[in-house]
Design an enzyme around this catalytic site. Sequence first.
Site, PDB file in Angstrom:
ATOM      1  N   PRO A   1       0.846  -1.199   0.000  1.00  0.00           N
ATOM      2  CG  PRO A   1       0.096  -0.957   2.201  1.00  0.00           C
ATOM      3  CD  PRO A   1       0.847  -1.900   1.302  1.00  0.00           C
ATOM      4  CG  MET A   2       3.501   2.313  -1.838  1.00  0.00           C
ATOM      5  SD  MET A   2       4.885   2.482  -2.998  1.00  0.00           S
ATOM      6  CE  MET A   2       4.092   2.038  -4.536  1.00  0.00           C
TER       7      MET A   2
ATOM      8  CD  GLN B   1      -1.583   0.252   5.276  1.00  0.00           C
ATOM      9  OE1 GLN B   1      -1.442   1.401   4.880  1.00  0.00           O
ATOM     10  NE2 GLN B   1      -0.558  -0.578   5.477  1.00  0.00           N
TER      11      GLN B   1
ATOM     12  CB  CYS C   1       2.343   5.679   8.355  1.00  0.00           C
ATOM     13  SG  CYS C   1       2.392   7.249   7.453  1.00  0.00           S
TER      14      CYS C   1
ATOM     15  CG  ASN D   1       8.142  -3.576   2.554  1.00  0.00           C
ATOM     16  OD1 ASN D   1       7.904  -2.582   3.227  1.00  0.00           O
ATOM     17  ND2 ASN D   1       8.247  -3.507   1.242  1.00  0.00           N
ATOM     18  N   GLY D   2      11.351  -4.192   2.000  1.00  0.00           N
ATOM     19  CA  GLY D   2      12.445  -3.245   2.151  1.00  0.00           C
ATOM     20  C   GLY D   2      13.584  -3.478   1.188  1.00  0.00           C
ATOM     21  CG  ASP D   3      16.407  -1.209   0.875  1.00  0.00           C
ATOM     22  OD1 ASP D   3      15.630  -0.258   0.650  1.00  0.00           O
ATOM     23  OD2 ASP D   3      17.315  -1.163   1.726  1.00  0.00           O
TER      24      ASP D   3
END
Length: 228
Positions: A17-18, A71, A101, A201-203
């Site tokens: 989600p962004m 979300q 967030c 999640n991440g990179d």
Amino acid sequence: MLRIGTLELDGHLIMAPMAGTTNLPFRMIARKCGASLVVTEMVSAKGLVLRQKKTLELLASDPAERPLGVQIFGSDPGVMADAAAIASDNGADLIDVNMGCPVRKVLKTGAGGSLLRNPGLVERIVSRIRRNCALPLTAKVRTGFSQQEDCFQDVLRALEAGGADAVTVHARYVLQGFSGLADWTKIALAKSTVTMPVIGNGDVTGSLMAADMMRSTGCDGVMIGRAA
């Protein structure tokens, strides 16, 4: 195959989600490109409960994008539970709780990453949603608020005790924002802390990195965010 509660996904890749990005057209493209699950941009629980028009519009969906996660963000357990029920009534297949967030206007309300300072409240929110909504329930967290305020494992245990079906770990502290490198060892720590599925999640910017994350951390799935 990745199973989250009663939901069986056909793969291991999830579109993160962004805010301002994962609207309906974007989510449908992500599904066509191989995402097994897509998630709305974060939706205000209070806005849903107040039936605010712009907030409700964030729930707009299409059968072609399903399964769909919604979300929600907030800090009041009762409001969060009511919002989850509204999302369920509007076609959600999964409820995700934003607990990471780093945006200041979210943090100052006690929502988002601020929740990582209070494992007790985390458990109350999740358990209240769980009682009010039968959908698969997940949370997206970071590895703590800061290196000095690290209760990561307590938060993970609180999520599982409250009835969450899975957790996504963005391997940065809240105060890092999107700076520095994601610490994948914290994803492996999550796997050793809880029995529910852990999504890393991440990179992750390509298929080789996704495979490397799963291999090195033991995570059950990979969530792709900004790189998409």
